[in-house]
Design a protein around this motif. Structure first.
Motif, PDB file in Angstrom:
ATOM      1  N   ASN A   7       7.685  54.814  20.255  1.00 24.06           N
ATOM      2  CA  ASN A   7       6.727  55.383  19.293  1.00 24.06           C
ATOM      3  C   ASN A   7       6.488  56.861  19.573  1.00 24.06           C
TER       4      ASN A   7
ATOM      5  N   SER B 298       1.989  49.590  17.081  1.00 25.24           N
ATOM      6  CA  SER B 298       1.781  51.022  16.848  1.00 25.24           C
ATOM      7  C   SER B 298       1.199  51.727  18.064  1.00 25.24           C
ATOM      8  N   TRP B 299       1.260  51.080  19.228  1.00 21.08           N
ATOM      9  CA  TRP B 299       0.648  51.654  20.424  1.00 21.08           C
ATOM     10  C   TRP B 299       1.281  52.999  20.794  1.00 21.08           C
TER      11      TRP B 299
ATOM     12  N   ASP C  50      -3.617  52.508  20.330  1.00 22.81           N
ATOM     13  CA  ASP C  50      -3.057  53.624  19.558  1.00 22.81           C
ATOM     14  C   ASP C  50      -4.109  54.712  19.337  1.00 22.81           C
TER      15      ASP C  50
END
Length: 385
Positions: A279, A348-349, A366
């Protein structure tokens, strides 16, 4: 009867008497000749029989020894003497091992050993390794000394996540060889058999597993075995094809796996840690990874939290100061970390903190605000602040 008649009668009888006497003498001489001939024949027969028996006896003796030599192989007796180090190589048959034993003076003949190990039912139990035997042993006494449990070797278990420098020290201790020999071997690209994407560096490719180390194991052989084990694990995981699917090179995936290994408190967190890395790398604009493990590696230090001073490092491994991944792996990841790097969890961390290192508890978020709260929790549990 008149006188003439009497005289005539006497004249006729005289020749007949002489004739009978002569006949008896001839028969007597004939019988004597026959007896002499029979005696000569018996002597000749006896002599012939002696000769025949002698010939058969000598022939039988040599024939017996010849047959015995064929059916009973040459063998030593007893337990032997001295000490001989014998190596059985992978894939060798009992006959090939027998030849090695004969060449080194352990047993007298191949057939003696093959027969002995066959009689013991251990022909299929021979395993590669090194064994101590003695010279001039009876074959049946050599067989028990080739039991796999008597191999002259130790096992070395390389744990996941160790740096190459730690592994070389461990191998040096296990073999008794200077660590400098392993350091030199680690630079021999051809001998190691590294994959092309390794760029000549062994870090990351010394696969963690349990290895057998014998007295004759050379640094080159041991490190090459670790690389071979890595290749097998990479093939099983589908590393090259999987790297394309996540949009990275095989070396980048292995580098991510090494960070996952270093940063994860336990196996179940690995896919989440991998997701945080992806991410951050894939964010637009890209975020710095800010991994303490990479900073510590670049400084050749150990620890789970870099100090403010350490974060100022100008090392290429300082992911607080530089964007993207470090130039290569920071350790040697195992199967689980590689699997996590190829198959990160969905989420979505952007942050994670191992809030309780002793218990291996890691929390993900997140939110930057939440991240600072988690950092405070870490400081409290770790005795900082």
């Amino acid at each position: 009867m008149d006188l003439d008649s009497l005289l005539g009668a006497e004249d006729d009888e005289g020749p007949r008497r002489r004739s009978r006497a002569s006949s008896r003498s001839a028969r007597s001489r004939s019988r004597r000749r026959q007896r002499r001939q029979r005696r000569k024949g018996f002597v000749a027969f006896f002599v012939a029989m002696v000769i025949i028996v002698g010939v058969l006896g000598v022939g039988g003796y040599y024939g017996y020894n010849w047959i015995r030599g064929i059916t009973i192989p040459k063998d030593f007796t007893g337990q032997g003497s001295g000490e001989v180090l014998v190596e059985i190589k992978a894939g060798q048959s009992a006959t090939e091992v027998a030849q090695t034993l004969v060449d080194q003076g352990v047993v007298a003949s191949e057939r003696a050993f093959v027969n002995a190990i066959g009689a013991a039912g251990k022909s299929a139990s021979l395993q590669p390794g090194e064994y101590k035997l003695r010279k001039g042993m009876a074959a049946q006494n050599a067989v028990p000394l080739l039991d796999p449990k008597r191999r002259l070797q130790t096992t070395v278990t390389v744990k996941e996540g160790l740096r190459l420098s730690q592994i070389l020290e461990q191998l040096s201790t296990a073999t008794g060889r200077p660590v400098s020999e392993f350091q030199k071997a680690a630079k021999d690209r051809e001998a190691l058999g590294l994959p092309s994407y390794a760029k000549g560096r062994l870090e990351g490719f010394a696969f963690p597993a349990t290895y057998e180390v014998s007295p004759k194991s050379s640094p080159d052989e041991l490190l090459a075995a670790m690389v071979a084990r890595y290749k097998h694990a990479a093939d099983e995981a589908g590393l090259v094809a999987g790297a394309k699917q996540v949009g990275r090179t095989p070396l980048e995936v292995l580098t991510i796996a090494s960070i996952v290994e270093a940063e994860s408190g336990n196996r179940r967190d690995m896919p989440k840690v991998a997701r945080v890395i992806y991410n951050r790398l894939n964010r637009d604009p890209q975020m710095k990874l800010q991994m303490d493990s990479t900073v510590m590696y670049g400084l050749n230090k150990y620890g789970i939290a870099a100090t403010h001073e350490e974060l100022k490092s100008r090392s290429r491994y300082n992911t607080y100061a530089r964007l993207g991944l470090p130039p290569g792996p920071i350790g040697n990841p195992g199967d689980n970390a590689i699997e996590a790097a190829l198959n990160p969890a969905d989420g979505s961390w952007l942050f994670f903190v191992t809030t309780d290192p002793k218990r291996g508890i890691t929390k993900f978020t997140d939110s930057e605000a939440e991240f600072f709260k988690l950092a405070e929790e870490f400081n409290k549990n770790h005795g900082v602040g």
